[in-house]
Scaffold this motif. Structure first.
Motif, mmCIF file in Angstrom:
data_model
loop_
_atom_site.group_PDB
_atom_site.id
_atom_site.type_symbol
_atom_site.label_atom_id
_atom_site.label_comp_id
_atom_site.label_asym_id
_atom_site.label_seq_id
_atom_site.Cartn_x
_atom_site.Cartn_y
_atom_site.Cartn_z
ATOM 1 N N ASN A 1 0.985 -1.274 0.036
ATOM 2 C CA ASN A 1 -0.080 0.045 -0.004
ATOM 3 C C ASN A 1 0.840 1.421 0.066
ATOM 4 N N ARG A 2 1.920 1.349 0.770
ATOM 5 C CA ARG A 2 2.901 2.307 0.744
ATOM 6 C C ARG A 2 3.570 2.540 -0.643
ATOM 7 N N ALA A 3 3.888 1.491 -1.301
ATOM 8 C CA ALA A 3 4.578 1.535 -2.567
ATOM 9 C C ALA A 3 3.401 2.394 -3.622
ATOM 10 N N LEU A 4 2.060 1.682 -3.725
ATOM 11 C CA LEU A 4 1.147 2.333 -4.454
ATOM 12 C C LEU A 4 0.950 3.623 -4.084
ATOM 13 N N ALA A 5 0.876 4.182 -2.889
ATOM 14 C CA ALA A 5 0.540 5.533 -2.457
ATOM 15 C C ALA A 5 1.728 6.440 -3.187
ATOM 16 N N ASN A 6 3.115 5.933 -2.799
ATOM 17 C CA ASN A 6 4.177 6.631 -3.426
ATOM 18 C C ASN A 6 3.968 7.194 -4.925
ATOM 19 N N LEU A 7 3.815 6.103 -5.643
ATOM 20 C CA LEU A 7 3.671 5.874 -6.927
ATOM 21 C C LEU A 7 2.791 6.782 -7.492
ATOM 22 N N LEU A 8 1.392 6.572 -6.673
ATOM 23 C CA LEU A 8 0.394 7.568 -7.335
ATOM 24 C C LEU A 8 0.605 8.971 -6.881
ATOM 25 N N GLY A 9 0.899 9.470 -5.677
ATOM 26 C CA GLY A 9 1.201 10.625 -5.226
ATOM 27 C C GLY A 9 2.211 11.113 -5.921
ATOM 28 N N GLY A 10 3.242 10.494 -6.277
ATOM 29 C CA GLY A 10 4.475 11.299 -7.089
ATOM 30 C C GLY A 10 4.015 11.519 -8.460
ATOM 31 N N ILE A 11 3.018 10.551 -9.085
ATOM 32 C CA ILE A 11 2.650 10.947 -10.671
ATOM 33 C C ILE A 11 1.684 12.083 -10.580
ATOM 34 N N ILE A 12 0.770 11.959 -9.762
ATOM 35 C CA ILE A 12 -0.215 12.829 -9.756
ATOM 36 C C ILE A 12 0.065 14.373 -9.213
ATOM 37 N N GLY A 13 1.013 14.238 -8.313
ATOM 38 C CA GLY A 13 1.640 15.662 -7.695
ATOM 39 C C GLY A 13 2.696 16.270 -8.729
ATOM 40 N N GLY A 14 3.353 15.397 -9.458
ATOM 41 C CA GLY A 14 4.147 16.052 -10.655
ATOM 42 C C GLY A 14 3.163 16.634 -11.753
ATOM 43 N N LEU B 1 9.543 14.291 -13.414
ATOM 44 C CA LEU B 1 10.118 14.583 -12.074
ATOM 45 C C LEU B 1 9.521 14.044 -10.998
ATOM 46 N N GLY B 2 8.005 13.729 -11.085
ATOM 47 C CA GLY B 2 7.158 12.897 -10.097
ATOM 48 C C GLY B 2 7.350 11.593 -10.161
ATOM 49 N N THR B 3 7.569 11.193 -11.344
ATOM 50 C CA THR B 3 7.820 9.715 -11.383
ATOM 51 C C THR B 3 8.989 9.268 -10.916
ATOM 52 N N VAL B 4 10.026 10.095 -11.345
ATOM 53 C CA VAL B 4 11.410 9.636 -10.709
ATOM 54 C C VAL B 4 11.244 9.575 -9.208
ATOM 55 N N SER B 5 10.914 10.784 -8.708
ATOM 56 C CA SER B 5 10.624 10.984 -7.146
ATOM 57 C C SER B 5 10.012 9.730 -6.533
ATOM 58 N N ALA B 6 8.897 9.197 -7.286
ATOM 59 C CA ALA B 6 8.097 8.220 -6.847
ATOM 60 C C ALA B 6 8.938 6.670 -6.850
ATOM 61 N N PHE B 7 9.613 6.725 -7.876
ATOM 62 C CA PHE B 7 10.229 5.358 -7.949
ATOM 63 C C PHE B 7 11.752 5.703 -7.009
ATOM 64 N N ARG B 8 12.016 6.710 -6.627
ATOM 65 C CA ARG B 8 13.335 6.804 -5.744
ATOM 66 C C ARG B 8 12.807 6.519 -4.390
ATOM 67 N N SER B 9 11.369 7.043 -4.138
ATOM 68 C CA SER B 9 10.931 6.524 -2.709
ATOM 69 C C SER B 9 10.468 5.114 -2.450
ATOM 70 N N ILE B 10 10.163 4.432 -3.790
ATOM 71 C CA ILE B 10 9.714 3.040 -3.564
ATOM 72 C C ILE B 10 11.052 2.379 -3.292
ATOM 73 N N ILE B 11 12.050 2.675 -4.031
ATOM 74 C CA ILE B 11 13.517 1.812 -4.000
ATOM 75 C C ILE B 11 13.961 2.121 -2.553
ATOM 76 N N LEU B 12 13.901 3.370 -2.022
ATOM 77 C CA LEU B 12 14.304 3.377 -0.676
ATOM 78 C C LEU B 12 13.951 2.608 0.505
ATOM 79 N N SER B 13 12.250 2.737 0.147
ATOM 80 C CA SER B 13 11.611 1.948 1.253
ATOM 81 C C SER B 13 11.852 0.555 1.025
ATOM 82 N N ALA B 14 12.156 0.066 -0.266
ATOM 83 C CA ALA B 14 12.417 -1.702 -0.379
ATOM 84 C C ALA B 14 13.572 -1.937 0.315
ATOM 85 N N ASN B 15 14.592 -1.031 0.362
ATOM 86 C CA ASN B 15 15.750 -1.477 0.804
ATOM 87 C C ASN B 15 16.110 -1.216 2.201
#
Length: 115
Positions: free
Chosen positions: A50-63, A87-101
């Motif tokens: 759920n956190r990854a989905l929220a990061n992805l949607l939030g980054g894309i919609i926010g961008g 930039l929103g997509t890059v930010s979302a994927f960066r956030s997802i990768i950091l939370s996965a690590n």
């Protein structure tokens, strides 16, 4: 009415049958206890998904929203929107990768085995 005994005596239940029924009942209860779901609430994997989905949607919609606002203010029609989306997509994927690590905080294991 006669006082004669019937040809067959009624069969009394055997103690072995009673013991067998008691063991079957206990086995059924153990099986029901074993098959009962053990998880109460939401597990960590569901929360991280759920956190990854929220990061992805939030980054894309926010961008998209920020890019659209920049387009409206500066009048550079599609470039602000495209840049914001990128930039929103890059930010979302960066956030997802950091939370996965990162390790989950509620792991609870590791301290017992370490000396």
């Amino acid at each position: 009415m006669s006082d004669e005994k019937p040809a067959r005596e009624p069969i009394h239940e055997d103690a072995r049958i009673d013991a067998l029924e008691a063991r079957l009942k206990a086995a059924r209860e153990r099986e029901e206890q074993r098959n009962r779901p053990q998880v109460k609430g939401v597990d960590a994997n569901y929360r991280s998904g759920n956190r990854a989905l929220a990061n992805l949607l939030g980054g894309i919609i926010g961008g998209l929203v920020i890019g659209f606002a920049i387009d409206a203010l500066l009048g550079i029609a599609p470039w602000g929107l495209l840049t914001g989306l990128f930039l929103g997509t890059v930010s979302a994927f960066r956030s997802i990768i950091l939370s996965a690590n990162t390790r989950p905080a509620d792991g609870g294991e590791g301290k017992d085995g370490e000396g």
